[in-house]
Design an enzyme around this catalytic site. Sequence first.
Site, short mmCIF file in Angstrom:
data_model
loop_
_atom_site.label_atom_id
_atom_site.label_comp_id
_atom_site.label_asym_id
_atom_site.label_seq_id
_atom_site.Cartn_x
_atom_site.Cartn_y
_atom_site.Cartn_z
N HIS A 294 134.47 62.63 57.14
CA HIS A 294 134.04 63.38 56.02
C HIS A 294 132.44 63.55 55.28
O HIS A 294 132.26 62.09 55.44
CB HIS A 294 134.81 63.80 54.47
CG HIS A 294 134.47 64.68 53.77
ND1 HIS A 294 135.17 65.57 53.19
CD2 HIS A 294 133.05 64.20 52.74
CE1 HIS A 294 134.21 66.31 52.28
NE2 HIS A 294 133.55 65.78 52.50
N HIS B 208 134.31 59.44 40.89
CA HIS B 208 134.85 61.11 40.66
C HIS B 208 135.76 61.23 42.78
O HIS B 208 134.89 60.24 43.05
CB HIS B 208 134.19 61.69 40.49
CG HIS B 208 133.12 61.97 41.57
ND1 HIS B 208 131.59 60.93 41.42
CD2 HIS B 208 131.97 62.56 42.03
CE1 HIS B 208 130.34 61.47 42.86
NE2 HIS B 208 131.00 61.78 42.75
#
Length: 442
Positions: free
Chosen positions: A293, A372
């Site tokens: 990613h 996060h």
Amino acid sequence: MAPLRYLSGFGSEFASEDPRCPGSLPKGQNNPQKCPYGLYAEQLSGSAFTAPRTHNRRTWLYRILPSAVHTPFSPVEQPYLTHDWKSSDPNPNQMRWHPFPIPHINKEKVDWVQGLHTICGAGDPCARHGIAVYAYMCNTSMVDTCMYTSDGDFLIVPERGTLHITTEFGKMDVVNNEICVIQQGMRFSVEVDGESRGYVMEVFDAHFELPCLGPIGANGLANPRDFLTPVAWYEDRKVPHGGYTVINKYQGKLFQAHQDQSPFNVVAWHGNYVPYKYNLENFCVINSVSFDHMDPSIFTVLTCQSVKPGVAIGDFVIIPPRWEVQANTFRPPYYHRNCMTEFMGVIKGSDEAKEEGFRPGGAVLYGMMTPHGPDAAYFQGASNAELKPQRVGEGTMKFMFESSLSLALTEWSQKTCECVDAEYYKCWLPLKSHFNPDWKPE
């Protein structure tokens, strides 16, 4: 009504004159002794006179009356607009807001300026360093009123409703999935068709520019030709008894002056310091075609750079529809702790990683080094999904304002605002350990 016309390009030298006054641009010079049509010549400087030519920004305006013709400025109260970053205690938690409520027009008429609410920010416009992030929620048009900011550049992201913006340079319509930039000192007025909501990032340091493409090459991401600047349009309209109000955002406060004429009296102009808009659907997406990613910086549309190379005061990044084809890869965003601050919003569709809680008109904020990433359900699904080529995010658009500054929340955004999601942290609590000390490679 005929569609609005625009000039194409980013950072270009433009010239435009209202067709009702052909020849209104002076020939061969900027400020002749007498301008055509009896106009006044006025320069709007967006950089120091001696800035390097590559960064020098200015435009010459040829107008019916100079912008100096108004009464003295006096303070205006706007309780939700603040740059007092010490008024509320620091908060390092993951923050999420449900959609910001739009006032109902039957209860209260609120225009674009009155509907600005500061969410977070850092720095000081007096020192020309910093950033402020706002939400706007409004339901009525600005009538015989315009605004400009002396503090920085506004990057405006509509989520609900079209913004019909009149500027000194001309008119532009900004719809959902488009953005616009109104640069420092440019007067503008906003008309709306009804309930409207969106986001604003204001940068105090410098102007937005296109990111460097590096080894990507000469093309890709946001292409310069897709940025649109309005063409010259003027109105010679009298508003007796000081009936037109000019609002100036100055050192973080609002001030108002009054005048007897519309400020949109620019018959012609030329220069490279202009307002502009951009359709996010035109973004040329770059992504991995092998594995892993990629960092979200590959989705940067515009950036306002600091004095440190590659470090932004404010980046505008989007998460657009795209193809995911990576092999042997956890394809959603990775778990992350960042030395930058991330403010995110959804302007279309829903968030891929948290479809239930993160909705259009809401927002999330991850402060410096605040952890996060995907919630438990999304992690499980992506960890076991078949890795075939897949179209991701169709019909959605998410964006991020990313800053190298540590952004402080306001009293309104973390305490007074009724849409704070106090249980956001719970989406990560179901994550479980999958550690297996006996694991062997296949």
